[in-house]
Design an enzyme around this catalytic site. Structure first.
Site, PDB file in Angstrom:
ATOM      1  CG  ASP A  69      -1.914  -3.627  -2.209  1.00  0.00           C
ATOM      2  OD1 ASP A  69      -1.809  -4.789  -1.774  1.00  0.00           O
ATOM      3  OD2 ASP A  69      -2.539  -2.748  -1.601  1.00  0.00           O
ATOM      4  CG  ASP A  85      -6.398   6.931   3.272  1.00  0.00           C
ATOM      5  OD1 ASP A  85      -6.819   5.764   3.052  1.00  0.00           O
ATOM      6  OD2 ASP A  85      -5.309   7.339   2.824  1.00  0.00           O
ATOM      7  CG  HIS A 120      -5.989   3.045   1.186  1.00  0.00           C
ATOM      8  ND1 HIS A 120      -5.015   3.566   2.010  1.00  0.00           N
ATOM      9  CD2 HIS A 120      -6.040   1.725   1.475  1.00  0.00           C
ATOM     10  CE1 HIS A 120      -4.522   2.599   2.759  1.00  0.00           C
ATOM     11  NE2 HIS A 120      -5.122   1.467   2.460  1.00  0.00           N
ATOM     12  CD  GLU A 144      -2.946   6.166   0.328  1.00  0.00           C
ATOM     13  OE1 GLU A 144      -4.132   6.114   0.742  1.00  0.00           O
ATOM     14  OE2 GLU A 144      -1.978   5.880   1.055  1.00  0.00           O
TER      15      GLU A 144
HETATM   16  C1  GLP Z   1      -3.166  -1.708   3.432  1.00  0.00           C
HETATM   17  C2  GLP Z   1      -3.488  -2.460   2.160  1.00  0.00           C
HETATM   18  C3  GLP Z   1      -4.958  -2.403   1.850  1.00  0.00           C
HETATM   19  C4  GLP Z   1      -5.754  -2.721   3.085  1.00  0.00           C
HETATM   20  C5  GLP Z   1      -5.459  -1.725   4.164  1.00  0.00           C
HETATM   21  C6  GLP Z   1      -6.275  -1.904   5.413  1.00  0.00           C
HETATM   22  O1  GLP Z   1      -3.006  -0.356   3.251  1.00  0.00           O
HETATM   23  N1  GLP Z   1      -2.757  -1.989   1.021  1.00  0.00           N
HETATM   24  O2  GLP Z   1      -5.255  -3.307   0.807  1.00  0.00           O
HETATM   25  O3  GLP Z   1      -7.124  -2.691   2.780  1.00  0.00           O
HETATM   26  O4  GLP Z   1      -4.095  -1.911   4.465  1.00  0.00           O
HETATM   27  O5  GLP Z   1      -5.580  -2.692   6.322  1.00  0.00           O
HETATM   28  P1  GLP Z   1      -6.188  -3.285   7.651  1.00  0.00           P
HETATM   29  O6  GLP Z   1      -7.169  -4.298   7.235  1.00  0.00           O
HETATM   30  O7  GLP Z   1      -5.002  -3.898   8.346  1.00  0.00           O
HETATM   31  O8  GLP Z   1      -6.757  -2.166   8.393  1.00  0.00           O
END
Ligand code: GLP
Length: 261
Positions: A67, A136, A138, A143
């Site tokens: 992304d 959440d 995702h 989302e």
């Molecule tokens: C962002 C990314 C996701 C990732 C998420 C969790 O929102 N778009 O791909 O999985 O963060 O992040 P973290 O690993 O820092 O908790």
């Protein structure tokens, strides 16, 4: 789905790095899907360490981002392409032209989504996709309520996601973009192997819902239940809400040598 509870971040990093190293050894031109966020960091650290030790090369690997934020200036350090270069790609021998991601520079998110889908196909599809999970539920930036069949497109981020990610933007929620281009859930499910990593108690509820709850668009990571080769590697805190914890531990620690992850 295989659920592996690693003792700590180091073990998590080395378990997932082992799987990636096996892929690199097996395939001439592997395609590796990379996730941003903090969860996969021990994996990238371990791969960098092994690369520096001369054990692995990424010269023939194509890496694909999941992304990308919209509405950030091209020099912004939190653009995911910049982020992944800083924490991983610039420390290995992967040629930059083999780092693919949604090209958001042209301000045409819809064209850029279609182009990215084509680029993923052109790369022969993703062999192994590393995933994180949002609090959440995702994956990527899909989302809750995202279609389980969705393709790469623009999504609006939830308030919760923007609050969670504010730590990368000096703690300012308003500095976190409101939109992103993300591979869809249908796109992600086409990768041949999904490896989701999560760390910390803040992920326990999302992990329990994704693995043991019903398949639902309200928990996008529950889509892993549809994938024939999905592996979840988590630390004990992220695993703390799982009902079948003993079973997963028994299965992993007693895994026969002929059964790969
Ligand atoms: C962002 C990314 C996701 C990732 C998420 C969790 O929102 N778009 O791909 O999985 O963060 O992040 P973290 O690993 O820092 O908790």
């Amino acid at each position: 789905m295989e659920v592996i509870v690693a003792k700590n971040a180091e073990e998590l990093g080395s378990i997932v790095a082992n799987v990636i190293v096996q892929l690199l050894g097996r395939m001439e031109r592997p395609t590796l899907g990379l996730a941003t966020g903090s969860s996969p960091q021990p994996v990238y650290d371990e791969l960098v360490r092994r690369h520096r030790a001369g054990a692995i090369s990424f010269a023939n690997t194509t890496a694909c981002l999941l992304d990308e934020y919209l509405d950030l200036p091209p020099e912004h350090p939190q653009l995911y392409r910049t982020f992944i270069r800083r924490v991983f790609v610039d420390q290995i021998d992967l040629p930059l032209e083999q780092l693919l991601g949604p090209d958001v520079s042209g301000n045409q998110p819809e064209t850029c989504s279609a182009r990215y889908e084509a680029a993923l196909k052109g790369a022969g599809g993703v062999d192994l996709q590393v995933l994180g999970i949002g609090s959440d539920g995702h994956i990527g930036f899909n989302e809750p309520s995202s279609s389980l069949a969705s393709r790469t497109r623009v999504k609006t981020l939830t308030r919760q996601t923007r609050e969670d990610n504010a730590r990368f933007f000096g703690g300012e929620v308003d500095a976190v973009p409101k939109h992103a281009v993300t591979q869809g859930i249908g796109t992600i499910l086409e990768a041949r192997h999904l490896v989701l990593v999560a760390r910390g108690a803040g992920k326990a509820k999302a992990i329990a819902q994704a693995i043991e709850g019903p398949l639902t668009a309200m928990v996008p990571a529950s889509a892993l239940q549809l994938h024939p080769h999905a592996t979840v590697v988590i630390d004990p805190e992220a695993a703390s809400g799982l009902q079948l914890l003993d079973y997963y531990e028994q299965a992993f620690r007693g895994k026969p040598p002929w059964e790969p992850i």
